[in-house]
Design a protein around this motif. Structure first.
Motif, mmCIF file in Angstrom:
data_model
loop_
_atom_site.group_PDB
_atom_site.id
_atom_site.type_symbol
_atom_site.label_atom_id
_atom_site.label_comp_id
_atom_site.label_asym_id
_atom_site.label_seq_id
_atom_site.Cartn_x
_atom_site.Cartn_y
_atom_site.Cartn_z
ATOM 1 N N VAL A 32 -46.480 10.205 32.547
ATOM 2 C CA VAL A 32 -47.457 9.795 33.761
ATOM 3 C C VAL A 32 -48.078 11.136 34.093
ATOM 4 O O VAL A 32 -48.019 12.310 34.083
ATOM 5 C CB VAL A 32 -46.682 9.587 34.980
ATOM 6 C CG1 VAL A 32 -47.374 9.096 36.146
ATOM 7 C CG2 VAL A 32 -45.375 8.482 34.576
ATOM 8 N N SER A 33 -49.623 10.709 34.627
ATOM 9 C CA SER A 33 -50.434 11.851 35.106
ATOM 10 C C SER A 33 -50.806 11.541 36.558
ATOM 11 O O SER A 33 -51.453 10.510 36.829
ATOM 12 C CB SER A 33 -51.571 12.010 33.959
ATOM 13 O OG SER A 33 -52.640 12.849 34.792
ATOM 14 N N ARG A 34 -50.699 12.735 37.327
ATOM 15 C CA ARG A 34 -51.478 12.326 38.762
ATOM 16 C C ARG A 34 -52.713 12.016 38.742
ATOM 17 O O ARG A 34 -53.400 11.265 39.729
ATOM 18 C CB ARG A 34 -50.788 13.425 39.657
ATOM 19 C CG ARG A 34 -49.704 13.586 39.932
ATOM 20 C CD ARG A 34 -49.416 14.423 41.063
ATOM 21 N NE ARG A 34 -47.856 14.672 41.190
ATOM 22 C CZ ARG A 34 -47.212 14.276 42.162
ATOM 23 N NH1 ARG A 34 -47.946 13.232 42.855
ATOM 24 N NH2 ARG A 34 -45.873 14.308 42.460
ATOM 25 N N ASP A 35 -53.733 12.500 37.843
ATOM 26 C CA ASP A 35 -55.038 12.354 37.809
ATOM 27 C C ASP A 35 -55.432 11.242 36.908
ATOM 28 O O ASP A 35 -54.364 10.793 36.153
ATOM 29 C CB ASP A 35 -55.644 13.477 37.551
ATOM 30 C CG ASP A 35 -55.468 13.992 35.936
ATOM 31 O OD1 ASP A 35 -55.919 13.074 35.003
ATOM 32 O OD2 ASP A 35 -54.847 15.001 35.778
ATOM 33 N N ASN A 36 -56.176 10.374 37.123
ATOM 34 C CA ASN A 36 -56.953 9.369 36.101
ATOM 35 C C ASN A 36 -57.993 10.018 35.047
ATOM 36 O O ASN A 36 -58.702 9.191 34.926
ATOM 37 C CB ASN A 36 -57.063 8.371 37.016
ATOM 38 C CG ASN A 36 -56.240 7.588 37.378
ATOM 39 O OD1 ASN A 36 -55.423 7.156 36.664
ATOM 40 N ND2 ASN A 36 -56.118 7.297 38.773
ATOM 41 N N ASN A 37 -57.955 11.277 34.885
ATOM 42 C CA ASN A 37 -58.593 11.996 33.847
ATOM 43 C C ASN A 37 -58.199 11.516 32.345
ATOM 44 O O ASN A 37 -57.852 12.433 31.642
ATOM 45 C CB ASN A 37 -58.809 13.456 33.933
ATOM 46 C CG ASN A 37 -60.298 14.002 34.197
ATOM 47 O OD1 ASN A 37 -61.128 13.303 33.962
ATOM 48 N ND2 ASN A 37 -60.153 15.183 34.371
ATOM 49 N N LYS A 38 -58.381 10.256 32.004
ATOM 50 C CA LYS A 38 -57.979 9.894 30.698
ATOM 51 C C LYS A 38 -58.994 9.051 30.170
ATOM 52 O O LYS A 38 -60.040 8.263 30.761
ATOM 53 C CB LYS A 38 -56.728 9.334 30.852
ATOM 54 C CG LYS A 38 -56.613 7.906 31.772
ATOM 55 C CD LYS A 38 -55.426 7.205 31.610
ATOM 56 C CE LYS A 38 -55.103 5.986 32.480
ATOM 57 N NZ LYS A 38 -54.093 5.417 32.600
ATOM 58 N N ARG A 75 -56.641 -0.022 36.196
ATOM 59 C CA ARG A 75 -58.365 0.144 36.182
ATOM 60 C C ARG A 75 -58.717 1.124 34.903
ATOM 61 O O ARG A 75 -59.884 0.710 34.760
ATOM 62 C CB ARG A 75 -58.848 0.491 37.384
ATOM 63 C CG ARG A 75 -58.278 -0.326 38.740
ATOM 64 C CD ARG A 75 -58.584 0.184 40.087
ATOM 65 N NE ARG A 75 -58.086 1.491 40.271
ATOM 66 C CZ ARG A 75 -58.603 2.553 41.166
ATOM 67 N NH1 ARG A 75 -59.716 1.996 41.957
ATOM 68 N NH2 ARG A 75 -57.976 3.526 41.195
ATOM 69 N N PHE A 76 -58.067 1.827 34.952
ATOM 70 C CA PHE A 76 -58.527 2.761 33.895
ATOM 71 C C PHE A 76 -58.197 2.709 32.485
ATOM 72 O O PHE A 76 -58.530 3.368 31.579
ATOM 73 C CB PHE A 76 -58.416 4.375 34.248
ATOM 74 C CG PHE A 76 -58.647 4.554 35.570
ATOM 75 C CD1 PHE A 76 -59.998 5.116 35.918
ATOM 76 C CD2 PHE A 76 -57.919 4.711 36.605
ATOM 77 C CE1 PHE A 76 -60.554 5.305 37.165
ATOM 78 C CE2 PHE A 76 -58.071 4.886 38.033
ATOM 79 C CZ PHE A 76 -59.577 5.184 38.103
ATOM 80 N N GLY A 77 -57.468 1.591 32.333
ATOM 81 C CA GLY A 77 -57.116 1.065 30.946
ATOM 82 C C GLY A 77 -55.413 1.055 31.045
ATOM 83 O O GLY A 77 -54.799 2.173 31.396
ATOM 84 N N VAL A 78 -54.762 -0.075 30.051
ATOM 85 C CA VAL A 78 -53.788 0.113 29.971
ATOM 86 C C VAL A 78 -52.839 1.191 29.072
ATOM 87 O O VAL A 78 -53.675 1.791 28.252
ATOM 88 C CB VAL A 78 -53.159 -1.516 29.376
ATOM 89 C CG1 VAL A 78 -53.472 -2.477 30.409
ATOM 90 C CG2 VAL A 78 -53.872 -1.608 28.116
ATOM 91 N N PRO A 79 -51.702 1.530 29.211
ATOM 92 C CA PRO A 79 -51.049 2.597 28.640
ATOM 93 C C PRO A 79 -50.944 2.311 26.901
ATOM 94 O O PRO A 79 -50.719 1.172 26.904
ATOM 95 C CB PRO A 79 -49.603 3.028 29.266
ATOM 96 C CG PRO A 79 -49.653 2.174 30.541
ATOM 97 C CD PRO A 79 -50.674 0.921 30.384
ATOM 98 N N SER A 80 -50.874 3.353 26.376
ATOM 99 C CA SER A 80 -50.323 3.284 24.728
ATOM 100 C C SER A 80 -49.191 2.699 24.978
ATOM 101 O O SER A 80 -48.342 3.348 25.580
ATOM 102 C CB SER A 80 -51.100 4.239 23.776
ATOM 103 O OG SER A 80 -52.213 4.341 24.245
#
Length: 704
Positions: free
Chosen positions: A375-381, A348-353
């Motif tokens: 991987v990041s537990r938060d979606n602060n990206k 939902r917050f964007g596909v990974p690079s």
């Protein structure tokens, strides 16, 4: 490609069509959306006129104007099946671009946005309701007459000179695309839409107009004309989107069988951090053969997905992916399997690079697919995913994005030397291809207000095995030239106060069998976009007091010859250790027989000693800069795949070295499993002329 152009009648969409023709595309249809009530001159449009303060990502909403565009373009495809692309005049609005891309993706069309991210002052020159614009004075005027006034308003009030902030709209009466006639306004009215004293809004309402034929001599160029008979059809598409809106495309919600036996010869490693961590997974069985890459990749993806679930995460928590495959000819098959697990709907917050590289996996006794995920537990990206083809940078028409920013670190996808508007590799030689790759990376970096020349903490340059030695040398020379030119542009530009890294980025050259699109070179940058890059005085002196000695190693001056490092004090530590044959001889001279140490055939005893040295030296880099092993996000150990050094043997040697180090130093918990990834390559080094390292260690550590 045959293109349908989204047109509003204004300058942006008209100039975008001209750009399409410039790059060899054929405009075969024009598409325009208008309000149901055509008696009104203007309706507020979130999609096409004004800014909406909602999230940028589009979620399908039956009945809204994005779905109206879907219906319109679907009808165009029905009547003209050969249409394969859509042109739009988006310049700076992510809101508009993302919605056009969403519709194109659902209809299998390519988005063309050739004005995207272009310098707007230059665009205004080429194409030739805000404070400072007066409807009674400025409506109906040619834009060339207003250019200086618009630039003055930009200086005074910060308006967008191209009108991208909704400051003004335009009506195109003539342009080179109009081959036979121009539009002439005979009579018009100025209607005051909003009589605000500071920022009034007015509408030009055409009352009478006619077509004025052009002289034949002014339109001799027939190369881009639409054939007679194809331009005389106008179709009005009516209908209720609630009735005919098709169901969304399948989300590839493949329920992975997590019960699949992924234990047999399946290995993984994980970094120690809890909030942000990396996982690597691979199959290790020299005797087992797969039909193609899909089988191995499915097993690897399934295992990683299960590990994500164990950590209460999913694919939307993934920041970056390294995808290594054994054969670049199977790239399309790998992508198909990849899409079954990783989709825009799941992220939902964007596909990974992502970076995709061919490696000698089979030669090293591995399977056909090897994967690393951050991987990041938060979606602060903050994810930048531009799927439209433009002059800005190569598009990512697929399940990966150009870059992901997470807590001041920018993880950029591998950049090829593609010409953005054509998406073709530069054909002027390896050095120019490399220069284009760097320029593409710089274009992405600028979107995050940073630069490769000042913010890169690591640059990994993948070189294809098809390059000869002189080509490799030319690439390395081009690196210095390009970085110097980028810095010069920054100094002369508005961002001249951008801080520079003290000792520059860690630079590694890695030799691989092949790259996507048969590229000769690929650039993978890692950037720090935060502030306060300088290292406080006293840190290095303090670090000297904490240096540790293990396995009998004592600090020698030549140790510095094999280390590169870039430190952002208290934040980032990147380092690379290069073990050449010369360094290996020095490492082993005291621990093994002198004649054996000088031999180029590396015995197991020598390899053990070199592994111990790598761990010892990396530990000292961390200690001297006040980092711990728990701060390590990635540790890749590149080795040259050969019959002498199998992946399994090296894995055992390095695992034993870390276990022994953990017992001696108590600085690492070896019971949690390996934290390193062994990556087989054809060669690696700090220079293109000497990519013959026995081992190359690439470390990235950060504090939060």
């Amino acid at each position: 490609m045959k293109v349908v152009a989204l047109v509003s009648g204004g300058k942006d969409s008209s100039y975008a069509m001209m750009k399409c023709q410039q790059y060899g595309h054929q405009i075969v249809a024009l598409a325009n959306l208008m309000p149901v009530d055509d008696a009104q001159d203007e309706l507020d449009s979130y999609m096409y006129q004004t800014v909406r303060h909602y999230g940028l990502n589009y979620n399908m909403t039956p009945g809204d104007e994005v779905e109206d565009m879907l219906i319109l373009l679907k009808e165009v495809k029905r009547q003209i099946p050969s249409v394969s692309a859509v042109s739009s005049g988006a310049i700076a609005s992510d809101y508009q671009r993302l919605r056009v891309e969403s519709v194109c993706s659902r209809l299998g069309l390519v988005s063309l946005a050739y004005l995207w991210k272009q310098d707007q002052s230059l665009l205004l020159q080429q194409m030739v309701a805000a404070i400072g614009l007066d409807p009674s004075k400025h409506l109906g005027k040619e834009i060339t007459h207003l250019e200086s006034h618009l630039h003055k308003l930009k200086e005074l009030y910060g308006i967008n000179v191209c009108g991208e902030g909704g400051e003004y709209e335009t009506l195109t009466l003539d342009c080179p695309l109009f081959k036979n006639a121009r539009v002439v306004l005979d009579k018009f009215q100025i209607v005051l839409h909003s009589p605000d004293q500071i920022a009034p809004v007015g509408v030009l309402h055409p009352v009478e107009y006619h077509l004025e034929k052009k002289l034949v001599s002014l339109s001799n160029d027939k190369s881009n004309e639409v054939p007679v008979g194809e331009s005389d059809s106008v179709c009005e598409v009516l209908g209720d989107s609630l009735d005919i809106l098709e169901a969304p495309c399948l989300k590839n919600d493949v329920i992975c069988d997590l019960a699949v036996d992924t234990k047999q010869e399946l290995h993984f490693s994980k970094s120690r951090t809890d909030d942000t961590f990396s996982i690597a997974c691979w199959r290790q069985d020299a005797s087992r053969t797969s039909a193609d890459v899909r089988e191995d990749l499915e097993v690897v993806l399934t295992k990683i997905e299960s590990l994500l679930i164990e950590h209460n995460c999913s694919w939307e928590n993934v920041l970056y992916i390294h995808l290594y495959i054994a054969d670049m000819n199977e790239f399309a098959l790998a992508n198909d399997q990849y899409l079954k697990f990783i989709t825009q709907e799941k992220c939902r917050f964007g596909v990974p690079s992502r970076s995709t590289i061919e490696l000698p996996l089979l030669q090293a006794g591995l399977g056909r697919a090897y994967m690393e995920v951050l991987v990041s537990r938060d979606n602060n990206k903050n994810v930048l995913h531009v799927q439209s083809i433009s002059e800005w940078a190569p598009s990512c028409i697929g399940p990966y994005s150009q870059a992901t920013l997470h807590k001041d670190v920018l993880y950029m996808a591998g950049q090829l030397g593609l010409d953005p508007p054509t998406m073709l590799l530069c054909d002027e030689g390896p050095a120019f291809e490399f220069q284009q790759a760097l320029e593409n990376a710089e274009a992405v970096a600028k979107c995050f207000k940073c630069s490769i020349s000042t913010s890169a903490v690591a640059l990994i340059i993948y070189c294809s095995a098809s390059l000869n030695s002189s080509d490799r040398a030319a690439i390395e020379n081009q690196m210095d030239v390009c970085l110097a030119e980028m810095k010069l542009r920054l100094i002369s530009g508005s961002r001249s106060n951008m801080p520079a890294l003290i000792n520059g980025p860690v630079i590694l050259y890695v030799l691989v069998p092949d790259l996507p699109k048969r590229a000769l070179v690929e650039v993978k940058p890692l950037l720090y976009c935060g502030e306060n890059m300088e290292t406080p005085t006293g840190v290095a002196k303090q670090g000297l007091c904490t240096r540790q000695y293990h396995w009998g190693f004592q600090h020698e001056s030549w140790h510095n010859d094999c280390i590169q490092k870039c430190i952002i004090s208290g934040r980032i530590c990147t380092a690379a250790i290069s073990i050449t044959q010369e360094i290996a001889t020095k490492i082993c001279s005291e621990a093994v027989d002198p004649d054996e140490a000088k031999s180029k055939v590396n015995t197991e005893k020598q390899i053990v000693r070199m592994a111990e040295f790598c761990v010892y030296l990396l530990d000292n880099v961390l200690l001297e800069n006040e980092f711990s092993w728990d701060n390590v996000m990635n540790l890749r150990i590149y080795f040259t795949a050969s019959s002498h050094t199998s992946h399994g043997m090296l894995s055992t040697i390095f695992t034993n070295a870390f276990n022994e180090f953990g017992e001696m130093s108590k600085r690492i918990d070896s019971d949690k499993g390996p934290i390193f990834n062994l990556v087989p390559v054809l060669g690696a080094g700090r220079s293109t002329t000497s990519m013959d390292n026995i081992f190359t260690c690439e470390l990235f550590a950060r504090k939060f």
